[in-house]
Design an enzyme around this catalytic site. Structure first.
Site, mmCIF file in Angstrom:
data_model
loop_
_atom_site.group_PDB
_atom_site.id
_atom_site.type_symbol
_atom_site.label_atom_id
_atom_site.label_comp_id
_atom_site.label_asym_id
_atom_site.label_seq_id
_atom_site.Cartn_x
_atom_site.Cartn_y
_atom_site.Cartn_z
ATOM 1 N N TYR A 36 88.642 43.080 33.297
ATOM 2 C CA TYR A 36 88.552 41.860 31.930
ATOM 3 C C TYR A 36 86.970 41.153 32.066
ATOM 4 C CZ TYR A 36 89.800 38.923 28.168
ATOM 5 O OH TYR A 36 89.297 37.840 27.454
ATOM 6 N N GLU A 58 95.818 35.578 21.313
ATOM 7 C CA GLU A 58 95.694 33.769 22.182
ATOM 8 C C GLU A 58 96.693 32.867 21.113
ATOM 9 O OE1 GLU A 58 93.631 32.717 24.264
ATOM 10 O OE2 GLU A 58 91.621 34.265 24.583
ATOM 11 N N TRP A 66 97.037 34.638 30.760
ATOM 12 C CA TRP A 66 96.659 35.876 30.180
ATOM 13 C C TRP A 66 96.632 37.651 30.732
ATOM 14 C CZ3 TRP A 66 94.965 36.509 25.633
ATOM 15 C CH2 TRP A 66 94.192 38.516 25.291
#
Length: 212
Positions: A36, A58, A66
């Site tokens: 990522y 988010e 995350w």
């Protein structure tokens, strides 16, 4: 200059991997996070669909890691019709109830409901220029140039203003910290550490933080 340990960890928070590339510690060991970081984080995202999806993810990330969201991203996309704003805007209470039983995603009723609310707000914004234009209008003139993790900001004047503007249009789970994370993720700001191999990867910023 910063010093490095035998493991390749620098005192600025960067870790040099076996490939010789420097990344922050959070992206240095987990393969999913490394991919990522190397291919997505900080790369400009344009268009209503992409920005709506990032706002939603988010929001789901708030209070979680995350990595958790990334591992569930495919399931999120399936559950929310690939984050098509028109499709999600048509969701009703029964859809929220159904999603609360889907163990593959984050089962938080407020966040699921916000995803629906934000889809409706996204559709409504088309009448006044659209989500893409609104979000990108908050790109600052300069971006941070952090050399250490301690220098990384978590909010900015622009993220506070963006949060306020989105809330005025009915968006939820768009606080200043969440919006700063969005700005980092989609290239509106560049908070890659100066020593990272991804610094200035967006093409929008010079390494010193000035706009191209």
């Amino acid at each position: 200059m910063t010093s490095a340990t035998a493991e390749g960890r620098h005192d600025d928070g960067l870790v040099v991997g076996s490939d010789g590339l420097a990344r922050p510690a959070w992206a240095a060991t987990d393969a999913l996070l490394r991919e990522y970081y190397d291919t997505e984080w900080g790369v400009p995202v344009r268009g209503e669909h992409g920005i709506y999806e990032r706002i939603c993810l988010e929001g789901f990330q708030a209070g979680l890691s995350w990595a958790t969201i990334l591992r569930k991203r495919a399931a999120f996309r399936e559950a929310f019709h690939d984050f098509d704003p028109d499709a999600v805007a048509a969701f009703g209470d029964s859809d929220v109830d159904r999603l609360m039983t889907d163990a593959r995603i984050v089962r938080n009723r407020a966040k699921i409901a916000a995803t629906v609310t934000n889809a409706r707000a996204t559709v409504a914004l088309r009448a006044v220029g659209g989500l893409d234009a609104l979000v990108w209008s908050f790109q600052p003139e300069v971006t941070p140039a952090p050399r250490t993790l301690a220098e990384l900001p978590t909010t900015s004047t622009e993220s506070v203003a963006l949060s306020k503007e989105l809330r005025s249009h009915g968006f939820r789970f768009v606080g200043p910290t969440t919006m700063f994370a969005l700005m980092e993720a989609i290239g509106l700001v560049d908070t890659h550490l100066v020593g990272s191999h991804r610094r200035a990867c967006s093409g929008l910023w010079h390494p010193d933080g000035s706009r191209r």
